[in-house]
Enzyme design. Structure first.
Site, PDB file in Angstrom:
ATOM      1  N   TYR A   1       0.858  -1.123  -0.164  1.00 41.49           N
ATOM      2  CA  TYR A   1      -0.050  -0.032  -0.033  1.00 41.49           C
ATOM      3  C   TYR A   1       0.931   1.358  -0.004  1.00 41.49           C
ATOM      4  O   TYR A   1       0.587   2.021  -0.757  1.00 41.49           O
ATOM      5  CB  TYR A   1      -1.062   0.012   1.348  1.00 41.49           C
ATOM      6  CG  TYR A   1      -1.710   1.196   1.654  1.00 41.49           C
ATOM      7  CD1 TYR A   1      -3.061   1.546   0.430  1.00 41.49           C
ATOM      8  CD2 TYR A   1      -1.447   2.312   2.158  1.00 41.49           C
ATOM      9  CE1 TYR A   1      -3.665   2.357   0.894  1.00 41.49           C
ATOM     10  CE2 TYR A   1      -2.100   3.162   2.510  1.00 41.49           C
ATOM     11  CZ  TYR A   1      -3.274   3.322   1.772  1.00 41.49           C
ATOM     12  OH  TYR A   1      -4.279   4.481   1.839  1.00 41.49           O
ATOM     13  N   ALA A   2       1.924   1.214   0.893  1.00 36.72           N
ATOM     14  CA  ALA A   2       2.900   2.221   0.967  1.00 36.72           C
ATOM     15  C   ALA A   2       3.517   2.601  -0.288  1.00 36.72           C
ATOM     16  O   ALA A   2       3.737   3.823  -0.966  1.00 36.72           O
ATOM     17  CB  ALA A   2       3.857   2.192   1.979  1.00 36.72           C
TER      18      ALA A   2
END
Length: 242
Positions: free
Chosen positions: A150-151
């Site tokens: 996600y990051a």
């Protein structure tokens, strides 16, 4: 006259917490909004809350370029703004035998942003500079140990924003927002896991509200932001500067 009177706006992830407030803001100022989300039941609940006047619904997973083009075409006329909020937020165990979380994170947070922007790039209203607003996250700045894909995807959104702002200038202004912990369903796992500890790190001492992100999106799509492009606006109560 309201700022968005007569303007057509597409909002993906529109049935989420930030999405509903963003759609509400545009509708309150006269905009015609296509609200797209993968959750049909959530779309119908949002419509019950917001009303049907100047609001169209479109259910989509945004999983192909063709599907993304259909969402933009659903506006029925050239579009003033694309606000892309759709995404997924999953834990990642760094399991070398399972690439699923990584694949979904990149596809549903970054690839679909690219595909939506490409679709928009030939269908926007050229009477004045159009707008694209993409959703990044402070995860790209702080890192997210439990959600590495996600990051990475949200960092990709920042690069995509900068590149598109050059490619599509001067006809389209392209910016992103990077929310911190906002009181939405997506943030519930973070708040439940370590909410109080996290809150203590925030200089303003509280989590954000969806309307506080929506107001920044509204600004970026308005004439007031006519000389802003290629930027990522952080909305996090100060935590990344703490």
């Amino acid at each position: 006259m309201a700022v968005f009177t007569g303007k057509r706006i597409v909002v993906t992830g529109g049935a989420g917490g930030i999405g509903i407030e963003t759609v509400r803001t545009f509708m309150d100022e006269g905009g015609h909004v296509i609200m797209c989300d993968r959750d049909e039941a959530a779309l119908l609940r949002a419509q019950d809350e917001l009303g049907k006047v100047r609001l169209g619904l479109y259910r989509s997973d945004l999983d192909t370029p063709e599907e993304c083009a259909k969402v933009v075409e659903a506006a029925g006329a050239p579009v003033h703004a694309l606000v892309h909020l759709a995404g997924v937020f999953e834990r990642d165990a760094l399991d070398p035998s399972d690439h699923g979380v990584w694949n979904r994170a990149i596809a549903a947070n970054l690839t679909n942003a690219y595909d939506m922007a490409v679709a928009f790039s030939t269908r926007y209203d050229q009477r004045e500079p159009a707008r694209i607003v993409l959703a990044s996250s402070i995860a790209y700045r702080r890192g997210s140990a439990e959600r590495v894909p996600y990051a990475a995807a949200k960092g990709g959104i920042v690069g995509l924003t900068r590149a598109l702002s050059r490619k599509l200038a001067p006809g389209v202004l392209v910016n992103a927002v990077a929310p911190g912990v906002i009181e939405t369903k997506m943030a519930e796992p973070i708040i439940s896991e370590r909410g109080e500890d996290y809150r203590k790190e925030i200089p303003l001492g509280r989590f954000g509200k969806p309307s506080e992100v929506a107001s920044v999106i509204r600004f970026l799509c308005s004439p007031d932001a006519s000389y802003i492009t290629g930027q990522t606006i952080t909305i996090d109560g100060g935590i990344t500067n703490a």
